[in-house]
Design a protein around this motif. Structure first.
Motif, PDB file in Angstrom:
ATOM      1  N   GLU A 191      -2.052  -7.030  13.436  1.00  0.00           N
ATOM      2  CA  GLU A 191      -2.405  -5.761  13.320  1.00  0.00           C
ATOM      3  C   GLU A 191      -1.409  -4.866  13.494  1.00  0.00           C
ATOM      4  O   GLU A 191      -1.361  -4.024  12.677  1.00  0.00           O
ATOM      5  CB  GLU A 191      -3.601  -5.386  14.738  1.00  0.00           C
ATOM      6  CG  GLU A 191      -4.192  -3.924  14.384  1.00  0.00           C
ATOM      7  CD  GLU A 191      -5.028  -3.860  13.356  1.00  0.00           C
ATOM      8  OE1 GLU A 191      -5.416  -3.018  13.084  1.00  0.00           O
ATOM      9  OE2 GLU A 191      -5.639  -4.959  12.899  1.00  0.00           O
ATOM     10  N   LEU A 194       0.223  -4.909  10.260  1.00  0.00           N
ATOM     11  CA  LEU A 194      -0.344  -4.303   9.023  1.00  0.00           C
ATOM     12  C   LEU A 194      -0.434  -2.843   9.502  1.00  0.00           C
ATOM     13  O   LEU A 194      -0.317  -2.129   8.227  1.00  0.00           O
ATOM     14  CB  LEU A 194      -2.014  -4.864   9.384  1.00  0.00           C
ATOM     15  CG  LEU A 194      -3.033  -4.150   8.545  1.00  0.00           C
ATOM     16  CD1 LEU A 194      -2.719  -4.453   7.061  1.00  0.00           C
ATOM     17  CD2 LEU A 194      -4.547  -4.416   8.636  1.00  0.00           C
ATOM     18  N   GLN A 195      -0.132  -2.325  10.491  1.00  0.00           N
ATOM     19  CA  GLN A 195      -0.198  -0.818  10.414  1.00  0.00           C
ATOM     20  C   GLN A 195       1.385  -0.445  10.079  1.00  0.00           C
ATOM     21  O   GLN A 195       1.240   0.536   9.454  1.00  0.00           O
ATOM     22  CB  GLN A 195      -0.352  -0.352  12.147  1.00  0.00           C
ATOM     23  CG  GLN A 195      -1.648  -0.412  12.739  1.00  0.00           C
ATOM     24  CD  GLN A 195      -1.816  -0.055  14.167  1.00  0.00           C
ATOM     25  OE1 GLN A 195      -0.883   0.341  14.901  1.00  0.00           O
ATOM     26  NE2 GLN A 195      -3.102  -0.164  14.535  1.00  0.00           N
ATOM     27  N   ASN A 198       1.056  -0.594   6.327  1.00  0.00           N
ATOM     28  CA  ASN A 198       0.314   0.590   5.771  1.00  0.00           C
ATOM     29  C   ASN A 198       1.128   1.914   5.978  1.00  0.00           C
ATOM     30  O   ASN A 198       1.379   2.549   4.850  1.00  0.00           O
ATOM     31  CB  ASN A 198      -0.970   0.694   6.759  1.00  0.00           C
ATOM     32  CG  ASN A 198      -1.996  -0.224   6.474  1.00  0.00           C
ATOM     33  OD1 ASN A 198      -2.124  -0.785   5.444  1.00  0.00           O
ATOM     34  ND2 ASN A 198      -2.924  -0.426   7.615  1.00  0.00           N
ATOM     35  N   SER A 199       2.142   1.874   6.835  1.00  0.00           N
ATOM     36  CA  SER A 199       2.896   3.116   6.990  1.00  0.00           C
ATOM     37  C   SER A 199       3.850   3.059   5.875  1.00  0.00           C
ATOM     38  O   SER A 199       4.372   4.025   5.393  1.00  0.00           O
ATOM     39  CB  SER A 199       3.550   3.454   8.519  1.00  0.00           C
ATOM     40  OG  SER A 199       4.336   2.027   8.580  1.00  0.00           O
ATOM     41  N   VAL A 201       3.696   1.477   2.937  1.00  0.00           N
ATOM     42  CA  VAL A 201       2.992   1.953   1.833  1.00  0.00           C
ATOM     43  C   VAL A 201       2.722   3.440   1.707  1.00  0.00           C
ATOM     44  O   VAL A 201       3.007   3.787   0.489  1.00  0.00           O
ATOM     45  CB  VAL A 201       1.620   0.997   1.700  1.00  0.00           C
ATOM     46  CG1 VAL A 201       0.608   1.573   0.503  1.00  0.00           C
ATOM     47  CG2 VAL A 201       1.480  -0.475   1.655  1.00  0.00           C
ATOM     48  N   ASN A 202       2.404   4.090   2.869  1.00  0.00           N
ATOM     49  CA  ASN A 202       2.085   5.581   2.636  1.00  0.00           C
ATOM     50  C   ASN A 202       3.537   6.224   2.273  1.00  0.00           C
ATOM     51  O   ASN A 202       3.540   7.084   1.252  1.00  0.00           O
ATOM     52  CB  ASN A 202       1.503   5.865   4.018  1.00  0.00           C
ATOM     53  CG  ASN A 202       0.191   5.412   4.146  1.00  0.00           C
ATOM     54  OD1 ASN A 202      -0.611   5.174   2.977  1.00  0.00           O
ATOM     55  ND2 ASN A 202      -0.344   5.530   5.558  1.00  0.00           N
ATOM     56  N   LYS A 205       4.277   5.570  -1.361  1.00  0.00           N
ATOM     57  CA  LYS A 205       3.364   6.306  -2.300  1.00  0.00           C
ATOM     58  C   LYS A 205       4.156   7.869  -2.127  1.00  0.00           C
ATOM     59  O   LYS A 205       4.171   8.265  -3.248  1.00  0.00           O
ATOM     60  CB  LYS A 205       2.110   6.483  -1.736  1.00  0.00           C
ATOM     61  CG  LYS A 205       1.341   4.904  -1.986  1.00  0.00           C
ATOM     62  CD  LYS A 205      -0.168   5.081  -1.263  1.00  0.00           C
ATOM     63  CE  LYS A 205      -1.083   3.838  -1.811  1.00  0.00           C
ATOM     64  NZ  LYS A 205      -2.248   3.837  -1.367  1.00  0.00           N
TER      65      LYS A 205
END
Length: 357
Positions: A191, A194-195, A198-199, A201-202, A205
């Motif tokens: 988890e 994954l966080q 995700n950070s 990926v952000n 982006k």
């Protein structure tokens, strides 16, 4: 009347008197008691004290009537024998007194027996509800024991099936708990990863959005320069050269490749003789922080020449003191060597690299 005739008459009277006890026994068996036809029979009748009491009362009444008839017939028979007999026993006052005393003794004994029987009946009336309650408890306990026995058999059968389905080695509660704890820790780590992803990926982006904005800006600048070149060609009176656009595209592509290879992010002209170049240094693989470090190289030239005068290097807002290394490259006007020297010293002093080591 002769003695023979009197004997025959007595025999006929005895035959018609129905004094045989066997006949009374058969009559008792065949007698139908009033009010008992609608009562239940079998185990339910024997288990109900009220039904048993009514049955006993009816039988007692019948037996009393039967006893009274027997005594009556016996007295008649004795009286007849006494009258017709030649040697009739003599009945005196002493005989009557003796009979009276015997009857009183029997009455006292009968009264004592009746008192005892009354006590027993009272005990029965008192204990009957308790016995009924205990009977109901025993009956419920028996039903519960039967149900539990069936459940125990079902549980044993299910346990046997489980043992056949899952042979040794079986998973114990301790090992299952430890496995569960390990899976929980692993899920927590995943988890967290994954966080982090995700950070990242952000951030990527956001960076891609900025790069796309920069690309659009460069494309607009490219269009403006192409338009300026066309305008300059028309003003000079030269004919349009079809190779001019291709050469410009090649130059722009080469410049883009050069920027990508050297990690050049931004170029900014501060003045006519000052150029500021911003580079990014990516952290080594496996480092906790994926953010690259930025290094800013400021070059100062002699106006209207390509002669390098000085160079300043800052990384993360902090100026790097490289000393004689930069001075030697500046004096030799070796811009390429100055770049590689600065990048080598910057990677050696990169905070990310230092933390990783």
């Amino acid at each position: 009347m002769s003695t023979l005739d009197a004997s025959k008459q007595l025999q006929a009277t005895l035959d018609n008197a129905n004094l045989y006890i066997l006949n009374s026994r058969a009559q008792l068996k065949s007698h139908r008691f009033d009010g008992l036809e609608d009562l239940p029979t079998g185990e339910d009748a024997l288990s109900d004290p009220a039904i048993v009491a009514s049955d006993v009362a009816a039988q007692t009444s019948f037996l009393r009537q039967l006893k009274f008839q027997y005594l009556e017939q016996k007295a008649k028979d004795k009286y007849v024998k006494t009258i017709v007999s030649d040697d009739a026993p003599l009945i005196t006052a002493s005989s009557n007194e003796e009979l009276r005393l015997r009857n009183e003794e029997k009455k006292r004994a009968l009264k004592a027996v009746k008192a005892t029987l009354e006590e027993r009946q009272e005990d029965i009336r008192t204990l009957a509800p308790l016995v009924e309650e205990d009977y109901q408890k025993a009956r419920s306990s028996t039903s519960l024991a039967t149900t539990l026995s069936a459940q125990i058999l079902d549980a044993r059968l299910a346990l046997t099936r489980l043992r056949q389905t899952h042979p040794h080695p079986r998973l114990t509660i301790t090992s299952a708990t430890s496995t569960l704890d390990g899976q929980v820790e692993q899920m927590q780590k995943m988890e967290d990863e994954l966080q982090g992803l995700n950070s990242q990926v952000n951030e990527m982006k956001e960076r891609l959005r900025n790069e796309m904005a920069e690309l659009e800006r460069l494309r607009s600048i490219e269009k403006e320069r192409l338009a300026e070149l066309d305008l300059m060609g028309k003003e000079a009176g030269e004919e349009d050269d079809p190779r001019l656009g291709e050469l410009y595209s090649w130059f722009v592509s080469s410049l883009s490749i050069h920027r990508s290879l050297h990690s050049l992010k931004f170029t900014h002209v501060e003045s006519e003789n000052e150029l500021r170049l911003t580079y990014s240094i990516n952290p080594p693989p496996g480092f906790a922080s994926p953010d690259p470090d930025e290094i800013v190289l400021t070059l100062l030239f002699i106006p209207n020449t390509r002669q390098l005068v000085s160079a300043d290097v800052t990384m993360g807002g902090v100026e790097l003191e490289l000393g004689d290394v930069i001075d030697a490259r500046v004096q030799a006007n070796d811009i390429s060597g100055l770049f590689w020297t600065v990048m080598a010293h910057a990677r050696a002093q990169c905070p990310s690299t230092v933390m990783e080591e």
